[in-house]
Write a protein that holds these residues in place. Structure first.
Motif, PDB file in Angstrom:
ATOM      1  N   HIS A   1       1.048   0.693 -11.117  1.00 35.51           N
ATOM      2  CA  HIS A   1       0.010   0.864 -10.094  1.00 35.51           C
ATOM      3  C   HIS A   1       0.438   1.994  -9.166  1.00 35.51           C
ATOM      4  O   HIS A   1       1.600   2.109  -8.810  1.00 35.51           O
ATOM      5  N   SER A   2      -0.487   2.854  -8.831  1.00 31.92           N
ATOM      6  CA  SER A   2      -0.082   3.912  -7.906  1.00 31.92           C
ATOM      7  C   SER A   2      -0.520   3.463  -6.508  1.00 31.92           C
ATOM      8  O   SER A   2      -1.607   2.935  -6.326  1.00 31.92           O
ATOM      9  N   SER A   3       0.382   3.679  -5.570  1.00 36.57           N
ATOM     10  CA  SER A   3       0.117   3.149  -4.231  1.00 36.57           C
ATOM     11  C   SER A   3      -1.016   3.919  -3.563  1.00 36.57           C
ATOM     12  O   SER A   3      -1.128   5.132  -3.722  1.00 36.57           O
TER      13      SER A   3
ATOM     14  N   SER B   1       8.174  -6.975  -9.854  1.00 37.76           N
ATOM     15  CA  SER B   1       7.604  -6.068  -8.850  1.00 37.76           C
ATOM     16  C   SER B   1       6.375  -5.345  -9.386  1.00 37.76           C
ATOM     17  O   SER B   1       6.139  -5.296 -10.586  1.00 37.76           O
ATOM     18  N   HIS B   2       5.646  -4.751  -8.448  1.00 37.33           N
ATOM     19  CA  HIS B   2       4.451  -4.001  -8.841  1.00 37.33           C
ATOM     20  C   HIS B   2       4.779  -2.741  -9.627  1.00 37.33           C
ATOM     21  O   HIS B   2       3.908  -2.168 -10.260  1.00 37.33           O
ATOM     22  N   LYS B   3       6.023  -2.313  -9.578  1.00 35.51           N
ATOM     23  CA  LYS B   3       6.388  -1.091 -10.313  1.00 35.51           C
ATOM     24  C   LYS B   3       6.161  -1.280 -11.814  1.00 35.51           C
ATOM     25  O   LYS B   3       6.030  -0.317 -12.548  1.00 35.51           O
ATOM     26  N   MET B   4       6.134  -2.519 -12.274  1.00 35.22           N
ATOM     27  CA  MET B   4       5.941  -2.776 -13.699  1.00 35.22           C
ATOM     28  C   MET B   4       4.482  -2.569 -14.108  1.00 35.22           C
ATOM     29  O   MET B   4       4.174  -2.488 -15.280  1.00 35.22           O
ATOM     30  N   GLU B   5       3.616  -2.557 -13.093  1.00 36.00           N
ATOM     31  CA  GLU B   5       2.187  -2.523 -13.432  1.00 36.00           C
ATOM     32  C   GLU B   5       1.621  -1.126 -13.472  1.00 36.00           C
ATOM     33  O   GLU B   5       0.430  -0.938 -13.596  1.00 36.00           O
TER      34      GLU B   5
ATOM     35  N   ASP C   1       0.811  -1.221   0.000  1.00 35.27           N
ATOM     36  CA  ASP C   1       0.000   0.000   0.000  1.00 35.27           C
ATOM     37  C   ASP C   1       0.843   1.269   0.000  1.00 35.27           C
ATOM     38  O   ASP C   1       0.412   2.305  -0.490  1.00 35.27           O
ATOM     39  N   TYR C   2       2.033   1.185   0.571  1.00 33.20           N
ATOM     40  CA  TYR C   2       2.888   2.374   0.581  1.00 33.20           C
ATOM     41  C   TYR C   2       3.858   2.419  -0.609  1.00 33.20           C
ATOM     42  O   TYR C   2       4.780   3.222  -0.636  1.00 33.20           O
ATOM     43  N   GLY C   3       3.667   1.527  -1.558  1.00 34.80           N
ATOM     44  CA  GLY C   3       4.467   1.604  -2.785  1.00 34.80           C
ATOM     45  C   GLY C   3       5.903   1.147  -2.602  1.00 34.80           C
ATOM     46  O   GLY C   3       6.807   1.554  -3.324  1.00 34.80           O
ATOM     47  N   VAL C   4       6.131   0.289  -1.604  1.00 40.11           N
ATOM     48  CA  VAL C   4       7.469  -0.270  -1.404  1.00 40.11           C
ATOM     49  C   VAL C   4       7.471  -1.647  -2.072  1.00 40.11           C
ATOM     50  O   VAL C   4       6.429  -2.302  -2.172  1.00 40.11           O
TER      51      VAL C   4
END
Ligand code: BGC
Length: 763
Positions: A342-344, A336-340, A146-149
């Protein structure tokens, strides 16, 4: 005016699209399936940059301004290097392990970014409950997401070799099996959120004193059976995304530069397929680290970049080694989710996680003594003594210190469940606090906390004040608190041992309360083992509450009232004396804070003749005889044995069957609640090799299982399996595991010193 603005906007947009196109045209964009293609499109510079983090901007105010995290997730520990032209984003690494550690506030932003302070690792391990660890891991991982880590730097799974290691609070146990199975559950929980864990610190990192250069001298057998074993179990049971190598050397080589540890054992033997990152500023020789299989250097230094470049150009470091590590970094990034895109949400469910914290903490608290005082009955007014009764400690210091929104103290927790806190006792404390204002001010920032750890002085009320409390209150609770953490090892005086004030406090409060027929409960709000033998007979009950995270006071209250029946068991031995531990003969006993600068520079190595024992190098002379393995072998009395813990009910073990199946030892045992309260039992299976020529421990924990909540009279059958391969010992001469033939006794025990039923097998 309007028209000009529109034209400018369209122009800017076209430029942006144009630029983006240009970027896209420059190279293949990273996906999980085209890593090799991306690597072939990378320049040498890009490859080297990606092997190190984005660096550390400002050391002062550490914890806030680190590399790119400042603009990304302030307070995170590090980031990986982005290569926008190849669609490689930067991913964020942030500390744990007792929850996510990021800054709670941000510049020019009114929102808060608190994380949940979960119970410390030692408390969680005391639950002996893999399901619980997995649940807590899920919750930690949800906040990470949720915090984008992308990766949380935990769990910490070093073995508790000696009670004085300052970071023991982050770790699980003196036993590798307990460590390994619980660590794997934690990793599985965290990673179920699609974020990574970093299991640390690999390996034999068992002291903080001179931690950046200390050389652990350990024999192969102890390495295999004790220090590596927990990591091995974790790798095989949870395949973590990443592992963090440690600062120290093992037998002369930095772990982060050891190809034997990072490639041959970790990957070759155990099948680890993730990434290894260094501990922060760890290791000295960057090319050697890459060659060893330490893929990512954190937080990343310019001089590391230069050294790798030079080594590649001179042929000292092969391109194959570089590409292998680049591949692992890209795999991590691509997963990682950074590829998607997605904004936290920046909006974790702190309320639900606080509830889980309250519950999980009560599962790991251990009832050490109870003469029937607990659960409390007919008690309304409680006199609280001890600073930490009013200022409860939620967790340890350093990287594992979470920035939580609040901590429920013990006085608050007791009030929350309807008790009155005795006025006289509270006023005495408040007066003490007012007189020592400065000492009660919490240091701001990590550096300040490392230099002057928060440790307000204890107080001893006057005899007549205690007498007045005893006349008015129904019961006394004394809290003994200890704070410890990263960079500093503990010492014996006033830390492992109670201070004079604490001894007096226990004896005087007991004297006056007992004189009027009232009971005294001691609550231990500690994170590491302390001496208990000299004073444990004095109070009526002792609850080892550990450091239970931000809901600690509520969790203790749940146990004192009986809402929760304690089911925690010791994951380490409580010795009679510190010197009873074999490792104490070879452990730095002076404590003392490490110099902060040496943390960054890695410290200076001394020539061999100037090296000081236990500072520059530490000989693990005790070999495999760590914890109960040592106490059992030498028949030493202990204050509380490994695996010990009381309950408000009692259990009987029935109908044990032990069978040798194909490659497992199968144990079936029935556990019955024979008391009057519902409760949970932990069944511990210890195995002993009978008639052996080999020097082996008297017994070793090989499996454990915790029952569900059993009502009075209720029973449950537990089925427990031990892989036969786990009965092996490490044969140093032949460099391999050996399973001895012959007879083994298999004990179902309630602690390492409380065998309930016994069976045997012949191999
Ligand atoms: C600690 C690690 C931590 C890292 C990043 C180091 O000093 O040893 O446990 O994860 O810093 O903060």
């Amino acid at each position: 005016m309007k028209k000009t603005f529109l034209v400018t906007c369209i122009g800017a947009l076209l430029l942006l699209v144009g630029c983006r196109k240009a970027v896209e045209e420059q190279g293949p964009q990273l996906t999980a399936d085209n890593i090799d293609e991306v690597i072939s499109a990378m320049t040498l510079d890009e490859k080297i940059l990606i092997l190190k983090g984005t660096g550390m901007k400002a050391m002062l105010g550490m914890g806030t301004a680190i590399g790119d995290t400042d603009k990304d997730v302030p307070g995170a520990a590090g980031t990986t290097y982005p290569v926008p032209r190849l669609g490689i984003p930067s991913i964020v690494l942030a500390d744990g392990p007792a929850g996510l550690r990021i800054n709670p506030t941000r510049k020019r932003d009114d929102k808060t970014y608190y994380c949940t302070a979960f119970p410390v690792g030692t408390l969680l391990a005391s639950s002996w409950d893999t399901g619980l660890l997995e649940d807590v891991g899920k919750a930690i991982g949800s906040e990470v997401f949720d915090y984008g880590v992308d990766v949380v730097l935990g769990p910490g799974v070093n073995i508790m070799r000696n009670p004085l290691c300052g970071r023991n609070y982050e770790y699980y146990s003196e036993d590798p099996l307990l460590t390994g199975l619980l660590g794997a559950a934690m990793v599985n929980g965290i990673e179920s959120n699609g974020v990574g864990a970093s299991v640390k610190h690999y390996v034999a990192n068992n002291q903080e004193t001179n931690r950046n250069i200390n050389n652990s001298i350990v024999n192969d057998r102890a390495m295999r059976e004790i220090y590596l074993k927990g990591f091995e179990i974790i790798v095989k049971n949870s395949q973590p995304w990443t592992i963090m190598s440690s600062y120290n050397k093992v037998n002369g080589n930095y772990t982060s530069e050891s190809r034997g540890l990072l490639t041959d054992i970790l990957r070759g033997e155990w099948g680890f397929d993730g990434l290894v990152m260094s501990d922060w500023f760890g290791g000295k020789n960057a090319p050697a680290m890459i060659h060893a299989g330490n893929d990512l250097l954190q937080p990343g230094l310019k001089k590391q970049y230069k050294a790798i470049k030079k080594a590649v150009e001179s042929g000292e470091l092969s391109m194959d080694d570089v590409n292998t590590s680049v591949h692992r970094v890209l795999e991590l990034v691509a997963g990682s989710h950074k590829m998607e895109d997605h904004s936290s949400s920046n909006n974790p469910d702190l309320k639900a996680n606080a509830e889980l914290t309250r519950q999980s903490a009560s599962e790991g608290m251990i009832l050490l003594k109870n003469d029937g005082t607990l659960p409390l009955q007919n008690v309304m007014n409680i006199a609280l003594f001890g600073v930490t009764s009013y200022d409860f400690i939620s967790g340890g210091t350093g990287a594992g210190d979470v920035n939580e929104a609040y901590t429920v103290s013990l006085d608050e927790g007791l009030r929350n469940v309807g008790f009155q806190i005795n006025d006289i006792a509270e006023e005495i404390f408040e007066k003490h606090r007012a007189e020592n204002k400065k000492a009660f001010r919490k240091p701001k920032g990590t550096l300040a906390a490392m230099r002057h750890p928060y440790d307000p002085p204890e107080y001893l009320p006057l005899p007549e004040q205690i007498e007045a409390c005893a006349a008015e209150a129904d019961l006394a609770v004394i809290t003994i608190g200890r704070n410890s953490g990263e960079t500093v090892d503990r010492i014996e005086k006033d830390d492992f041992l109670l201070s004079e004030i604490e001894q007096e406090l226990i004896s005087k409060v007991c004297e006056y309360f007992h004189a009027v027929g009232k009971k005294v409960v001691v609550v231990l709000n500690i994170a590491g083992v302390i001496e208990t033998d000299s004073w444990k007979d004095t109070p009526d009950a002792i609850l080892l509450a550990w450091q239970g995270g931000q809901e600690g006071g509520n969790s203790v209250a749940d146990i004192l009232t009986g809402k929760v029946n304690p089911s925690g068991r010791l994951p380490m031995t409580f010795p009679i004396k510190l010197a009873d531990h074999a490792s104490t003969a070879n452990f730095p006993l002076e404590g003392g804070s490490m110099r902060i600068l040496s943390m960054i520079s890695g410290g200076k190595e001394k020539p061999e003749e100037e090296q000081v024992r236990n500072i520059d190098y530490t000989v693990y002379e005790e070999g495999i005889y760590v914890g109960y393995r040592h106490f059992d072998k030498n028949n030493l009395e202990v204050s509380y044995p490994f695996g010990y813990g009381l309950s408000y009910t009692c259990f009987e073990y029935e109908d044990m069957r032990v069978e040798l199946a194909n490659d497992t030892v199968d144990i079936v045992v029935r556990v019955r609640n024979t008391g009057n309260n519902e409760g949970k039992e932990v069944v511990q299976i210890y195995v002993s090799k009978l008639e052996t020529e080999i020097d082996r421990p008297v017994q070793e924990l090989k499996a454990f299982a915790k029952t569900r909540l059993l009502g009075p009279g209720e029973s449950v059958e537990l089925i427990i399996k031990i892989p036969v391969s786990e009965l092996a010992y490490w044969d140093e001469e032949n460099d391999r595991w050996i399973i001895e033939k012959g007879n083994y006794s298999i004990n179902a025990s309630a602690s390492s010193r409380d065998i309930r039923l016994t069976g045997d097998i012949e191999l």
